[in-house]
Design an enzyme around this catalytic site. Structure first.
Site, PDB file in Angstrom:
ATOM      1  N   CYS A 160       0.816  -1.220   0.000  1.00  0.00           N
ATOM      2  CA  CYS A 160       0.000   0.000   0.000  1.00  0.00           C
ATOM      3  C   CYS A 160       0.848   1.268   0.000  1.00  0.00           C
ATOM      4  CB  CYS A 160      -0.939  -0.009   1.194  1.00  0.00           C
ATOM      5  SG  CYS A 160      -1.894  -1.534   1.311  1.00  0.00           S
ATOM      6  N   HIS A 300      -2.734   7.863   6.099  1.00  0.00           N
ATOM      7  CA  HIS A 300      -3.027   6.545   5.536  1.00  0.00           C
ATOM      8  C   HIS A 300      -4.452   6.163   5.926  1.00  0.00           C
ATOM      9  CE1 HIS A 300      -2.309   2.597   3.912  1.00  0.00           C
ATOM     10  NE2 HIS A 300      -2.613   2.027   5.064  1.00  0.00           N
ATOM     11  N   GLU A 311      -1.189   5.348  13.812  1.00  0.00           N
ATOM     12  CA  GLU A 311      -0.836   6.492  12.974  1.00  0.00           C
ATOM     13  C   GLU A 311      -1.137   7.807  13.679  1.00  0.00           C
ATOM     14  OE1 GLU A 311      -1.340   8.221   8.428  1.00  0.00           O
ATOM     15  OE2 GLU A 311      -2.784   6.754   9.163  1.00  0.00           O
ATOM     16  N   LYS A 328      -9.887   7.775   2.369  1.00  0.00           N
ATOM     17  CA  LYS A 328     -10.344   6.389   2.219  1.00  0.00           C
ATOM     18  C   LYS A 328     -11.783   6.206   2.689  1.00  0.00           C
ATOM     19  CE  LYS A 328      -5.901   3.927   2.336  1.00  0.00           C
ATOM     20  NZ  LYS A 328      -4.917   4.996   2.573  1.00  0.00           N
ATOM     21  N   HIS A 333      -9.879   1.574   0.149  1.00  0.00           N
ATOM     22  CA  HIS A 333      -8.434   1.368   0.147  1.00  0.00           C
ATOM     23  C   HIS A 333      -8.022   0.685  -1.153  1.00  0.00           C
ATOM     24  CE1 HIS A 333      -4.424   0.680   1.215  1.00  0.00           C
ATOM     25  NE2 HIS A 333      -4.558   0.340   2.482  1.00  0.00           N
ATOM     26  N   PHE A 392       1.277  -3.655   4.075  1.00  0.00           N
ATOM     27  CA  PHE A 392       1.637  -4.980   4.576  1.00  0.00           C
ATOM     28  C   PHE A 392       3.136  -5.205   4.356  1.00  0.00           C
ATOM     29  CE2 PHE A 392      -2.665  -7.443   4.235  1.00  0.00           C
ATOM     30  CZ  PHE A 392      -3.158  -6.692   5.278  1.00  0.00           C
TER      31      PHE A 392
END
Length: 404
Positions: A160, A300, A311, A328, A333, A392
């Site tokens: 991502c 994010h 975050e 998002k 996403h 990831f």
């Protein structure tokens, strides 16, 4: 250091095709998530799918037949970006034009289709074009062929974080004088039964099946997972001096880039946010800016319980009270395309002085103390902004933009 700017951008997302419609919907805070009729029978099937995407109408039948949906999104976004930059591929020196694209799953749809053919119908039914459709590098390869870009041609795959990784890599190519123009961004079409089933099985997806539009809700106390999406964004990047020589007003300066690895877990963030912090501080140092110079962070903000808290704590620890949003909530996403889309959103926020709201944010999680925009867009003037992407494998990438 040589200054690099963005002179054009293009987008494809669940909000539609083109930057104007995307920005309008993001600013309206209108979610795109819905139960996916193409994934009927899968227990958790909420996605953000690009509506009405007709590859043959947009690209022509031959190009549509030989490309995967991921590549098709990239081609359409790149075409818009090139036009926005005022460039004409037939007139540029293709040897000085590079391409750096990011993706996470690559040609997922093509793999799914051909695996079924191979196992259910036999090897003689596998498409002879599989080898020139499915490999990840062809995302950049087809763009090179379509636009006559004969310089460095790369695909980066940092989950991502792929979009910002591509932008940072493109900046390095321009600073090193290996290119005069680079098309950089990300593209993703991951909404296959295999991938969505896997995300559901691992508990990463929201299970708000009775309210799919409300499923992606970054920073909200009731969030329960992400919503997978598809799309693409491409940025045209040039050296500032070259843009000035063309008489072009840039959208923004790519001021800094930072990247790191958590080295902690393959799907969960480091709970202390140490990898993310390293990437942020690297980007700030590269930009020659302090944490107090950043007026806005496009987070994010994946809508997952662990990521959003980690975050937000990192933002509170590193920055000096920036205004935060996650787009998002509207677009879901889009994995390797998400960070490229969010880079465009960050540039638009800089240009317009308007920070879009985080859709579906009704009650901020009590563990989150940063200033998150909700409800409606917020007018806010600032000189520099950062966009975060974490993936990831513990892969982190941060880009800092500032006004030209």
């Amino acid at each position: 250091m040589t200054e690099v700017v963005v002179t054009g951008y293009g987008t494809v997302s669940a909000a539609g095709i083109g930057v104007p419609v995307n920005w309008d919907r993001v600013c309206a805070g209108a979610p795109t998530a819905a139960r996916d009729p193409e994934l009927t029978g899968i227990p958790v099937n909420i996605t953000c799918r690009v509506p009405g995407f007709d590859a043959e109408a947009l690209l022509g039948r031959p190009e549509a037949r030989r490309t995967d949906r991921t590549t098709q999104f990239g081609l359409v976004a790149a075409r818009e970006a090139i036009a926005d930059a005022g460039l004409e591929p037939h007139a540029w020196d293709g040897a000085r034009v590079g391409i750096v694209m990011g993706t996470s799953t690559g040609a997922a749809g093509t793999y799914d289709r051909e695996y079924v053919r191979y196992f259910e119908e036999g090897p003689e039914w596998v498409s002879p074009t599989f080898g020139v459709t499915a490999p990840m590098n062809l995302l950049a390869g087809y763009l090179a062929s379509a636009f006559g870009a004969y310089g460095p041609n790369l695909v980066v795959t940092t989950a991502c974080a792929a979009g910002p990784t591509a932008i940072g890599t493109a900046r390095q190519l321009l600073v090193a004088d290996m290119c005069d123009i680079v098309l950089a961004g990300g593209a993703e079409a991951p909404l296959t039964g295999l991938l969505v089933s896997s995300l559901g099985q691992m508990g990463a997806m929201s299970r708000r099946l009775a309210d799919p539009a409300g499923a992606s809700r970054p920073f909200d106390a009731a969030r329960d997972g992400m919503v997978p999406a598809e799309g693409a964004a491409v940025l045209v990047m040039e050296r500032s001096a070259d843009a000035r020589a063309r008489g072009v007003q840039p959208h923004g300066v790519v001021a800094g880039y930072g990247a790191s690895a958590d080295g902690y877990h393959m799907s969960a963030p480091d709970p202390e946010g140490r990898g993310a912090e390293r990437a942020i501080r690297m980007a700030l140092r590269d930009a020659g800016l302090s944490a107090a110079d950043i007026g806005h962070v496009n987070a994010h903000g994946s809508s997952t319980p662990l990521n959003d808290v980690t975050e937000s704590r990192t933002i509170a620890r590193v920055y000096d009270d920036p205004v935060v949003t996650s787009t998002k909530g509207v677009l879901g996403h889009a994995l390797g395309a998400a960070g490229a889309l969010e880079a465009v959103h960050t540039l638009l926020a800089l240009e317009t002085g308007m920070i879009p709201p985080t859709a579906n944010l009704e009650q901020v999680d009590e563990q989150i103390t940063v200033d998150v925009v909700a409800g409606e867009p917020r007018k806010h003037t600032f000189e520099a902004a950062a966009t975060h992407s974490f993936g990831f494998g513990g892969q982190n990438a941060v880009v800092v933009f500032r006004r030209p």
